[in-house]
Structures are given as structure tokens and as C-alpha cells.
Design a protein around this motif. Sequence first.
Motif, PDB file in Angstrom:
ATOM      1  N   ASN A  16      37.665  36.548  37.977  1.00  0.00           N
ATOM      2  CA  ASN A  16      36.760  35.877  38.806  1.00  0.00           C
ATOM      3  C   ASN A  16      37.200  34.359  38.773  1.00  0.00           C
ATOM      4  OD1 ASN A  16      35.823  37.977  40.208  1.00  0.00           O
ATOM      5  ND2 ASN A  16      33.942  37.972  38.739  1.00  0.00           N
ATOM      6  N   ILE A  17      37.255  34.073  37.483  1.00  0.00           N
ATOM      7  CA  ILE A  17      37.518  32.207  37.241  1.00  0.00           C
ATOM      8  C   ILE A  17      38.867  32.026  37.937  1.00  0.00           C
ATOM      9  CG2 ILE A  17      38.113  30.776  35.305  1.00  0.00           C
ATOM     10  CD1 ILE A  17      35.867  32.154  33.850  1.00  0.00           C
ATOM     11  N   ALA A  18      39.778  33.117  37.544  1.00  0.00           N
ATOM     12  CA  ALA A  18      41.308  32.693  38.149  1.00  0.00           C
ATOM     13  C   ALA A  18      41.208  32.660  39.530  1.00  0.00           C
ATOM     14  CB  ALA A  18      42.374  33.698  37.641  1.00  0.00           C
ATOM     15  N   HIS A  19      40.478  33.444  39.990  1.00  0.00           N
ATOM     16  CA  HIS A  19      40.441  33.590  41.608  1.00  0.00           C
ATOM     17  C   HIS A  19      39.735  32.204  42.182  1.00  0.00           C
ATOM     18  CE1 HIS A  19      40.626  38.229  41.946  1.00  0.00           C
ATOM     19  NE2 HIS A  19      41.720  37.682  41.920  1.00  0.00           N
ATOM     20  N   GLY A  20      38.943  31.887  41.320  1.00  0.00           N
ATOM     21  CA  GLY A  20      38.288  30.408  41.579  1.00  0.00           C
ATOM     22  C   GLY A  20      39.263  29.397  41.539  1.00  0.00           C
ATOM     23  N   LEU A  21      40.249  29.295  40.534  1.00  0.00           N
ATOM     24  CA  LEU A  21      41.261  28.266  40.449  1.00  0.00           C
ATOM     25  C   LEU A  21      42.097  28.526  41.571  1.00  0.00           C
ATOM     26  CD1 LEU A  21      42.387  28.569  36.703  1.00  0.00           C
ATOM     27  CD2 LEU A  21      41.587  26.751  37.980  1.00  0.00           C
ATOM     28  N   ARG A  22      42.660  29.917  41.897  1.00  0.00           N
ATOM     29  CA  ARG A  22      43.440  29.746  43.241  1.00  0.00           C
ATOM     30  C   ARG A  22      42.892  29.292  44.474  1.00  0.00           C
ATOM     31  NH1 ARG A  22      44.019  35.644  44.234  1.00  0.00           N
ATOM     32  NH2 ARG A  22      41.998  35.333  45.701  1.00  0.00           N
TER      33      ARG A  22
END
Length: 126
Positions: A16-22
Motif C-alpha cells: 500500500n505504501i508503494a502504491h502511494g509512492l507510485r
Amino acid sequence: MGEFVEIRTSPAEIINIAHGLREKGEALQKAAQRHNHDIEKREEPHDVFPAGDEFVEGFHPDYIGPTTDVNGHGSTTNAALRAAAEFCGKQLIDIGNYVASAMATYDVADQQAGADITKAGQHGHK
């Protein structure tokens, strides 16, 4: 042989954090593209960089001076800076995608390893 990795939260949370970065990267990239277009349009008129202006005389030669862009290609400073802003957005997108993919792979491998350990334990008790 793999290395031990300790994750103190769930892979889903990291994904979820990675998707937020994206998503932040996508927003940055779109904003940079939009602003870059506006900046280019404003650079064209001579009233932005009027001849004889003290600030322009010292600044403008460097602003349009030769340099390399984020890909190592020849460019001008102003164009390279605009390209770098978009590049930062792309990098965030790539990092987010990479981390999300890596964590999904990690999670599958961890679950499979747990299943293999359980299966081996069951065979050992017979």
C-alpha cells in the motif's frame, strides 16, 4: 541461497505504501508536464527576458546555457531542469512499482516456505 529479510509489518502494508509512492509519482509527473508546458510558453515572449535588464543579463545566459539532461544527452539548462522534474515523477512510479512487485513476490515465497515447513513437519511425525 536467499538472504534473511525481517519485515516488521505486513507485506500488504508495504505494498500500500508503494502504491502511494507510485500515485505521488504520477501526480508529480503530470504536474511537471503541465507546468513545463506553461514555462515553455512563458519563455518565448521577450517581455519575460527583456534585453538590457540587469537580472536577465546575468541570469539568462546560464539559464539557456549548454548542459546534459537526466539521460546524459545534450540540452540547455532550462530544458534539462524541466525534464528532470518529469524524471523524478517517473522514478517514484518505478520505485513504487518495483517495491510492490518485490513485496508480492516476497509474500508468495514466504507463504510457500511456511507451507513447505508445515508439510515437512507433518512427514517427520509419521
